[in-house]
Motif scaffolding. Structure first.
Motif, PDB file in Angstrom:
ATOM      1  N   VAL A   1       0.762  -1.327  -0.006  1.00 51.23           N
ATOM      2  CA  VAL A   1      -0.151  -0.183   0.063  1.00 51.23           C
ATOM      3  C   VAL A   1       0.948   1.365  -0.014  1.00 51.23           C
ATOM      4  O   VAL A   1       1.855   1.136   0.481  1.00 51.23           O
ATOM      5  CB  VAL A   1      -1.125   0.083   1.162  1.00 51.23           C
ATOM      6  N   THR A   2       0.362   2.149  -0.577  1.00 52.73           N
ATOM      7  CA  THR A   2       1.054   3.675  -0.442  1.00 52.73           C
ATOM      8  C   THR A   2       0.439   4.261   0.974  1.00 52.73           C
ATOM      9  O   THR A   2      -0.789   4.318   1.148  1.00 52.73           O
ATOM     10  CB  THR A   2       0.606   4.387  -1.557  1.00 52.73           C
ATOM     11  N   VAL A   3       1.256   4.658   1.644  1.00 55.59           N
ATOM     12  CA  VAL A   3       0.899   5.590   2.947  1.00 55.59           C
ATOM     13  C   VAL A   3       0.918   7.001   2.611  1.00 55.59           C
ATOM     14  O   VAL A   3       2.254   7.384   2.338  1.00 55.59           O
ATOM     15  CB  VAL A   3       1.920   5.115   3.984  1.00 55.59           C
ATOM     16  N   VAL A   4       0.058   7.814   2.784  1.00 52.68           N
ATOM     17  CA  VAL A   4      -0.098   9.023   2.154  1.00 52.68           C
ATOM     18  C   VAL A   4       0.129   9.836   3.718  1.00 52.68           C
ATOM     19  O   VAL A   4      -0.674   9.941   4.587  1.00 52.68           O
ATOM     20  CB  VAL A   4      -1.497   9.398   1.747  1.00 52.68           C
ATOM     21  N   GLY A   5       0.924  10.767   3.544  1.00 49.88           N
ATOM     22  CA  GLY A   5       1.370  11.745   4.487  1.00 49.88           C
ATOM     23  C   GLY A   5       2.454  11.311   5.626  1.00 49.88           C
ATOM     24  O   GLY A   5       2.915   9.978   5.404  1.00 49.88           O
ATOM     25  N   ASP A   6       3.030  11.930   6.545  1.00 53.04           N
ATOM     26  CA  ASP A   6       3.861  11.720   7.472  1.00 53.04           C
ATOM     27  C   ASP A   6       3.397  10.699   8.638  1.00 53.04           C
ATOM     28  O   ASP A   6       2.265  10.873   9.200  1.00 53.04           O
ATOM     29  CB  ASP A   6       4.427  12.787   8.319  1.00 53.04           C
ATOM     30  N   LEU A   7       3.926   9.562   8.674  1.00 53.64           N
ATOM     31  CA  LEU A   7       3.339   8.449   9.911  1.00 53.64           C
ATOM     32  C   LEU A   7       4.168   8.803  10.837  1.00 53.64           C
ATOM     33  O   LEU A   7       5.299   8.640  11.481  1.00 53.64           O
ATOM     34  CB  LEU A   7       3.799   7.029   9.528  1.00 53.64           C
ATOM     35  N   ASP A   8       3.418   9.685  11.956  1.00 53.01           N
ATOM     36  CA  ASP A   8       3.792  10.311  13.178  1.00 53.01           C
ATOM     37  C   ASP A   8       3.411   9.292  14.267  1.00 53.01           C
ATOM     38  O   ASP A   8       2.013   9.511  14.777  1.00 53.01           O
ATOM     39  CB  ASP A   8       3.482  11.463  13.325  1.00 53.01           C
ATOM     40  N   LEU A   9       3.961   8.223  14.685  1.00 57.04           N
ATOM     41  CA  LEU A   9       3.675   7.498  15.913  1.00 57.04           C
ATOM     42  C   LEU A   9       3.988   8.158  17.390  1.00 57.04           C
ATOM     43  O   LEU A   9       3.813   7.217  18.236  1.00 57.04           O
ATOM     44  CB  LEU A   9       4.186   5.987  15.803  1.00 57.04           C
ATOM     45  N   ARG A  10       4.766   9.244  17.455  1.00 52.24           N
ATOM     46  CA  ARG A  10       5.175   9.737  18.812  1.00 52.24           C
ATOM     47  C   ARG A  10       3.895   9.876  19.592  1.00 52.24           C
ATOM     48  O   ARG A  10       4.585   9.474  20.939  1.00 52.24           O
ATOM     49  CB  ARG A  10       5.956  10.999  18.467  1.00 52.24           C
ATOM     50  N   SER A  11       2.787  10.026  19.283  1.00 50.73           N
ATOM     51  CA  SER A  11       1.876  10.178  20.287  1.00 50.73           C
ATOM     52  C   SER A  11       1.352   8.920  21.035  1.00 50.73           C
ATOM     53  O   SER A  11       0.641   8.678  21.923  1.00 50.73           O
ATOM     54  CB  SER A  11       0.539  10.968  19.947  1.00 50.73           C
ATOM     55  N   VAL A  12       1.819   7.741  20.148  1.00 50.29           N
ATOM     56  CA  VAL A  12       1.326   6.667  20.746  1.00 50.29           C
ATOM     57  C   VAL A  12       2.009   6.097  21.926  1.00 50.29           C
ATOM     58  O   VAL A  12       1.267   5.238  22.783  1.00 50.29           O
ATOM     59  CB  VAL A  12       1.424   5.445  19.485  1.00 50.29           C
TER      60      VAL A  12
ATOM     61  N   LEU B   1       8.684   8.777   8.291  1.00 49.30           N
ATOM     62  CA  LEU B   1       8.257   7.722   9.465  1.00 49.30           C
ATOM     63  C   LEU B   1       8.903   8.541  10.740  1.00 49.30           C
ATOM     64  O   LEU B   1      10.235   8.322  10.955  1.00 49.30           O
ATOM     65  CB  LEU B   1       8.905   6.345   9.259  1.00 49.30           C
ATOM     66  N   LEU B   2       8.105   8.930  11.599  1.00 47.19           N
ATOM     67  CA  LEU B   2       8.473   9.392  12.961  1.00 47.19           C
ATOM     68  C   LEU B   2       8.082   8.869  14.235  1.00 47.19           C
ATOM     69  O   LEU B   2       6.952   8.694  14.582  1.00 47.19           O
ATOM     70  CB  LEU B   2       7.711  10.758  12.900  1.00 47.19           C
ATOM     71  N   ALA B   3       9.148   8.031  15.049  1.00 42.79           N
ATOM     72  CA  ALA B   3       8.662   7.099  16.128  1.00 42.79           C
ATOM     73  C   ALA B   3       9.784   7.286  16.921  1.00 42.79           C
ATOM     74  O   ALA B   3      10.184   6.260  17.558  1.00 42.79           O
ATOM     75  CB  ALA B   3       8.449   5.855  15.666  1.00 42.79           C
ATOM     76  N   SER B   4      10.353   8.438  17.380  1.00 41.12           N
ATOM     77  CA  SER B   4      11.206   8.831  18.506  1.00 41.12           C
ATOM     78  C   SER B   4      10.486   8.356  19.708  1.00 41.12           C
ATOM     79  O   SER B   4       9.506   8.769  20.073  1.00 41.12           O
ATOM     80  CB  SER B   4      11.745  10.019  18.269  1.00 41.12           C
ATOM     81  N   ASP B   5      11.303   7.758  20.546  1.00 38.22           N
ATOM     82  CA  ASP B   5      10.940   7.238  21.739  1.00 38.22           C
ATOM     83  C   ASP B   5       9.708   6.519  21.990  1.00 38.22           C
ATOM     84  O   ASP B   5       9.108   6.258  23.064  1.00 38.22           O
ATOM     85  CB  ASP B   5      10.747   8.652  22.756  1.00 38.22           C
ATOM     86  N   VAL B   6       9.163   5.880  20.948  1.00 37.91           N
ATOM     87  CA  VAL B   6       8.116   4.918  21.018  1.00 37.91           C
ATOM     88  C   VAL B   6       8.802   3.384  21.214  1.00 37.91           C
ATOM     89  O   VAL B   6       9.962   2.780  20.896  1.00 37.91           O
ATOM     90  CB  VAL B   6       7.582   5.074  19.456  1.00 37.91           C
ATOM     91  N   ILE B   7       8.015   2.787  22.047  1.00 32.98           N
ATOM     92  CA  ILE B   7       8.231   1.289  22.361  1.00 32.98           C
ATOM     93  C   ILE B   7       7.396   0.551  21.472  1.00 32.98           C
ATOM     94  O   ILE B   7       6.408   0.642  21.371  1.00 32.98           O
ATOM     95  CB  ILE B   7       7.972   1.037  23.809  1.00 32.98           C
ATOM     96  N   PHE B   8       8.065  -0.526  20.765  1.00 32.13           N
ATOM     97  CA  PHE B   8       7.558  -1.448  20.044  1.00 32.13           C
ATOM     98  C   PHE B   8       7.588  -2.871  20.699  1.00 32.13           C
ATOM     99  O   PHE B   8       8.706  -3.418  20.809  1.00 32.13           O
ATOM    100  CB  PHE B   8       8.090  -1.697  18.590  1.00 32.13           C
ATOM    101  N   ASP B   9       6.400  -3.265  21.197  1.00 30.30           N
ATOM    102  CA  ASP B   9       6.423  -4.564  21.826  1.00 30.30           C
ATOM    103  C   ASP B   9       6.554  -5.852  20.963  1.00 30.30           C
ATOM    104  O   ASP B   9       7.142  -6.936  21.612  1.00 30.30           O
ATOM    105  CB  ASP B   9       5.073  -4.588  22.778  1.00 30.30           C
ATOM    106  N   ARG B  10       6.343  -5.498  19.724  1.00 26.56           N
ATOM    107  CA  ARG B  10       6.230  -6.733  18.788  1.00 26.56           C
ATOM    108  C   ARG B  10       6.778  -6.448  17.508  1.00 26.56           C
ATOM    109  O   ARG B  10       7.336  -5.393  17.445  1.00 26.56           O
ATOM    110  CB  ARG B  10       4.772  -7.200  18.236  1.00 26.56           C
ATOM    111  N   ILE B  11       6.961  -7.458  16.641  1.00 26.27           N
ATOM    112  CA  ILE B  11       7.698  -7.209  15.380  1.00 26.27           C
ATOM    113  C   ILE B  11       7.198  -5.824  14.840  1.00 26.27           C
ATOM    114  O   ILE B  11       6.001  -5.568  14.569  1.00 26.27           O
ATOM    115  CB  ILE B  11       7.375  -8.651  14.507  1.00 26.27           C
ATOM    116  N   VAL B  12       8.235  -5.278  14.062  1.00 20.04           N
ATOM    117  CA  VAL B  12       8.209  -4.268  12.978  1.00 20.04           C
ATOM    118  C   VAL B  12       8.784  -4.832  11.863  1.00 20.04           C
ATOM    119  O   VAL B  12      10.041  -4.906  11.721  1.00 20.04           O
ATOM    120  CB  VAL B  12       8.780  -2.981  13.542  1.00 20.04           C
TER     121      VAL B  12
END
Length: 133
Positions: A40-51, A69-80
């Motif tokens: 798929v095409t992801v449209v726009g900045d994917l900003d996960l910082r609020s997650v 792709l913005l994910a500074s200081d995000v914790i990913f518990d499962r596979i990326v």
């Protein structure tokens, strides 16, 4: 979400010409849903910082990210799994924690590519990290 069909039995959404807004992905992550897209095409900045913490698997294989792709200081518990992904903006994973694998591997369709500035400064990898393509 635009033009995305129902997921096949593998759980990955089909490619063709489908796209999804980055905000829609963030909403799904906030709702605790796994992310499973292919081509798929992801449209726009994917900003996960609020997650703060992504608790479910995050797979977007052979996806094209039009923005960053913005994910500074995000914790990913499962596979990326971003194998075959093309990120056209910046990739900011400063201070991110990967408790499972993070994959940026080639697929049968293409190699992964990060076109803009990339930073994994102070990121922590507790599982497998594969950045070979």
């Amino acid at each position: 979400m635009c033009g995305t069909a129902e997921p096949p039995s593998s759980g990955l959404r089909p490619s063709s010409t489908s796209s999804i807004s980055a905000d829609a992905i963030v909403e799904r992550v906030l709702a605790g849903e796994p992310i499973a897209f292919d081509g798929v095409t992801v449209v726009g900045d994917l900003d996960l910082r609020s997650v703060q913490t992504v608790t479910r698997p995050f797979r977007c294989t052979d996806c094209s990210f039009e923005g960053s792709l913005l994910a500074s200081d995000v914790i990913f518990d499962r596979i990326v799994d971003l194998s075959g992904a093309a990120i056209n903006g910046s990739t900011d994973l400063n201070g991110a924690v990967f408790r499972d694998a993070i994959l940026l591997r080639p697929t049968l369709q293409r190699a992964s590519s990060l076109a803009g500035p990339v930073s994994f400064a102070l990121a922590r990898f507790e599982g497998r990290a594969a950045f070979d393509g």
